[in-house]
Design an enzyme around this catalytic site. Structure first.
Site, PDB file in Angstrom:
ATOM      1  N   LYS A   1      18.957 -60.274  58.763  1.00 55.56           N
ATOM      2  CA  LYS A   1      19.586 -59.038  59.227  1.00 55.56           C
ATOM      3  C   LYS A   1      18.761 -57.806  58.864  1.00 55.56           C
ATOM      4  O   LYS A   1      18.248 -57.703  57.767  1.00 55.56           O
ATOM      5  CB  LYS A   1      20.981 -58.919  58.599  1.00 55.56           C
ATOM      6  CG  LYS A   1      21.821 -57.801  59.140  1.00 55.56           C
ATOM      7  CD  LYS A   1      23.278 -58.175  59.099  1.00 55.56           C
ATOM      8  CE  LYS A   1      24.154 -57.118  59.707  1.00 55.56           C
ATOM      9  NZ  LYS A   1      23.841 -56.750  61.074  1.00 55.56           N
TER      10      LYS A   1
ATOM     11  N   GLY B   1      16.557 -58.109  51.129  1.00 57.29           N
ATOM     12  CA  GLY B   1      15.509 -59.104  51.306  1.00 57.29           C
ATOM     13  C   GLY B   1      14.750 -58.928  52.615  1.00 57.29           C
ATOM     14  O   GLY B   1      13.523 -59.042  52.660  1.00 57.29           O
ATOM     15  N   CYS B   2      15.480 -58.632  53.678  1.00 65.15           N
ATOM     16  CA  CYS B   2      14.845 -58.492  54.998  1.00 65.15           C
ATOM     17  C   CYS B   2      13.979 -57.237  55.064  1.00 65.15           C
ATOM     18  O   CYS B   2      12.922 -57.241  55.703  1.00 65.15           O
ATOM     19  CB  CYS B   2      15.902 -58.478  56.096  1.00 65.15           C
ATOM     20  SG  CYS B   2      16.826 -60.037  56.150  1.00 65.15           S
ATOM     21  N   THR B   3      14.406 -56.187  54.387  1.00 64.30           N
ATOM     22  CA  THR B   3      13.609 -54.960  54.341  1.00 64.30           C
ATOM     23  C   THR B   3      12.331 -55.215  53.543  1.00 64.30           C
ATOM     24  O   THR B   3      11.238 -54.825  53.959  1.00 64.30           O
ATOM     25  CB  THR B   3      14.425 -53.800  53.735  1.00 64.30           C
ATOM     26  OG1 THR B   3      15.583 -53.600  54.553  1.00 64.30           O
ATOM     27  CG2 THR B   3      13.612 -52.519  53.678  1.00 64.30           C
TER      28      THR B   3
ATOM     29  N   ALA C   1      10.014 -57.332  55.796  1.00 66.61           N
ATOM     30  CA  ALA C   1       9.441 -56.537  56.889  1.00 66.61           C
ATOM     31  C   ALA C   1       8.376 -55.573  56.364  1.00 66.61           C
ATOM     32  O   ALA C   1       7.297 -55.443  56.955  1.00 66.61           O
ATOM     33  CB  ALA C   1      10.545 -55.779  57.623  1.00 66.61           C
TER      34      ALA C   1
END
EC number: 1.11.1.24
Length: 152
Positions: free
Chosen positions: A40, A45-47, A50
């Site tokens: 998401k 974690g995704c930030t 990315a």
């Protein structure tokens, strides 16, 4: 059915963060790809993942590879996420989870979260590496090493 090393990636289409249609077959035969599925936009974690791909993006480009992130977030969410963190690579919206199913990406955290899996694909569309881990920061060095081995 999960994609494994040696499998050819399926053809798929999706909208990028600008609402432009992306076609996987337009990249196969052109350059190696790093396709990473993540849960998401705008989660810790995704930030991290990315931004790590962003920070090493030139290393991937220098090796002739393209990085593509895929989640079920909307085009608008990807546009905002990409702008906020100045992401130089494509984010694709898989809102109906069809691409996730095509690749056979498993769910993480006891089925509660969409999985976090990175695929390194050679320029002929053949999977050369699959890395499945919820540890967001581990994906970038693994993918970079796999791309380096491809272009030797």
């Amino acid at each position: 059915m999960e994609l494994k090393v040696g499998d050819k990636i399926p053809n798929f289409t999706a909208k990028d963060a600008n609402g432009v249609e992306f076609k996987s077959q337009s990249f196969v035969g052109q350059k190696p790809l790093v396709i990473y599925f993540y849960p998401k936009d705008n989660t810790p974690g995704c930030t991290t993942q990315a931004c790590s791909f962003r920070d090493q993006y030139e290393d991937f480009k220098d090796l002739g590879a393209e990085v593509i992130g895929i989640s079920s977030d909307s085009v608008a969410s990807h546009d905002k996420f990409s702008s906020q963190y100045k992401l130089p690579f494509m984010l694709l919206s898989d809102s109906d989870k069809k691409i996730r199913k095509l690749f056979g990406v498993p769910t993480g955290m006891f089925g509660l979260l969409p999985g976090r899996v990175t695929y390194v694909i050679d320029k002929n569309g053949v999977v050369q590496m699959v890395f499945d881990s919820m540890l967001a920061g581990k994906h970038i060095p693994k993918a970079l090493d796999a791309i380096k081995k491809l272009v030797k």
